[in-house]
Design a protein around this motif. Sequence first.
Motif, PDB file in Angstrom:
ATOM      1  N   ALA A  97       0.838  -1.204   0.000  1.00 31.49           N
ATOM      2  CA  ALA A  97       0.000   0.000   0.000  1.00 31.49           C
ATOM      3  C   ALA A  97       0.870   1.252   0.000  1.00 31.49           C
ATOM      4  CB  ALA A  97      -0.926  -0.004   1.211  1.00 31.49           C
ATOM      5  N   GLU A  98       1.936   1.217   0.774  1.00 38.45           N
ATOM      6  CA  GLU A  98       2.853   2.357   0.827  1.00 38.45           C
ATOM      7  C   GLU A  98       3.557   2.536  -0.520  1.00 38.45           C
ATOM      8  OE1 GLU A  98       6.657   3.950   3.446  1.00 38.45           O
ATOM      9  OE2 GLU A  98       5.516   2.213   4.153  1.00 38.45           O
ATOM     10  N   ALA A  99       3.922   1.417  -1.148  1.00 38.50           N
ATOM     11  CA  ALA A  99       4.560   1.477  -2.467  1.00 38.50           C
ATOM     12  C   ALA A  99       3.610   2.087  -3.490  1.00 38.50           C
ATOM     13  CB  ALA A  99       4.995   0.086  -2.913  1.00 38.50           C
ATOM     14  N   GLU A 100       2.354   1.691  -3.439  1.00 39.10           N
ATOM     15  CA  GLU A 100       1.348   2.240  -4.368  1.00 39.10           C
ATOM     16  C   GLU A 100       1.155   3.737  -4.114  1.00 39.10           C
ATOM     17  OE1 GLU A 100      -0.728   1.947  -7.689  1.00 39.10           O
ATOM     18  OE2 GLU A 100       0.240   0.220  -6.755  1.00 39.10           O
ATOM     19  N   ALA A 101       1.149   4.148  -2.844  1.00 32.60           N
ATOM     20  CA  ALA A 101       1.007   5.569  -2.502  1.00 32.60           C
ATOM     21  C   ALA A 101       2.200   6.369  -3.027  1.00 32.60           C
ATOM     22  CB  ALA A 101       0.877   5.739  -0.996  1.00 32.60           C
ATOM     23  N   GLU A 104       1.834   6.703  -6.804  1.00 35.64           N
ATOM     24  CA  GLU A 104       0.816   7.709  -7.156  1.00 35.64           C
ATOM     25  C   GLU A 104       1.337   9.125  -6.908  1.00 35.64           C
ATOM     26  OE1 GLU A 104      -2.059   7.363  -8.788  1.00 35.64           O
ATOM     27  OE2 GLU A 104      -1.550   5.236  -8.950  1.00 35.64           O
ATOM     28  N   ALA A 105       2.081   9.306  -5.805  1.00 35.41           N
ATOM     29  CA  ALA A 105       2.659  10.628  -5.532  1.00 35.41           C
ATOM     30  C   ALA A 105       3.657  11.015  -6.625  1.00 35.41           C
ATOM     31  CB  ALA A 105       3.348  10.627  -4.165  1.00 35.41           C
ATOM     32  N   GLN A 111       2.864  14.689 -13.396  1.00 34.11           N
ATOM     33  CA  GLN A 111       1.775  15.347 -14.125  1.00 34.11           C
ATOM     34  C   GLN A 111       1.750  16.846 -13.830  1.00 34.11           C
ATOM     35  OE1 GLN A 111      -0.044  14.033 -16.465  1.00 34.11           O
ATOM     36  NE2 GLN A 111       0.821  11.996 -16.163  1.00 34.11           N
ATOM     37  N   THR A 112       1.986  17.208 -12.581  1.00 26.17           N
ATOM     38  CA  THR A 112       2.024  18.628 -12.209  1.00 26.17           C
ATOM     39  C   THR A 112       3.169  19.342 -12.926  1.00 26.17           C
ATOM     40  OG1 THR A 112       1.137  18.068 -10.031  1.00 26.17           O
ATOM     41  CG2 THR A 112       2.134  20.232 -10.262  1.00 26.17           C
TER      42      THR A 112
END
Length: 182
Positions: A97-101, A104-105, A111-112
């Motif tokens: 879950a931390e890896a996925e977060a 995504e970050a 993208q920004t």
Amino acid sequence: MATKIRLQRHGRKSYAFYSIVIADSRAPRDGKFTEKIGTYNPNTNPATVDLNFDAALAWVLKGAQPTDTVRNILSREGVYMKKHLLGGVAKGAFGEAEAEAKFEAWKNNKQTGLATLKAKEDEAKKAEAKARLEAEKKVNEAKAKALAEKKAAEAAEKAAAEAPAEEAAAPAEEAPATEAAE
């Protein structure tokens, strides 16, 4: 079998369009391939990449070796970032879950950054167009001023040409009147 992730050229002369494929390293560039995982079009600005992310990640995890260009494409798309994070999960450094977060970050940050870059580019185009418009206005004003001066000079010349003709015509008219009076 040594498996490569590489580009397969398509498109006409001087307008290349590529497919990203999984192929045996001994197969010819545009020959037999195992799987097509995406496309790459360098002719657009920025270059367009349509990639099956999951298939690309699966092949990278299996050990398929990308060419230099494909490695750059996969890196930009985040395949190598995801592989890195999955390696951390396998070692127990952090949870899935931390890896996925984190992924995504990273993706949102990218993208920004791209949106900021595009906004700067659009602003630069607008500023350039505004500068061109101002320069064109100055040129048009100078042309209009020169034309007005030319018309004023022509009008003065025409008035000057008519004034002596009127003066010459006026005494001729007066002369018969004075003769008739005598």
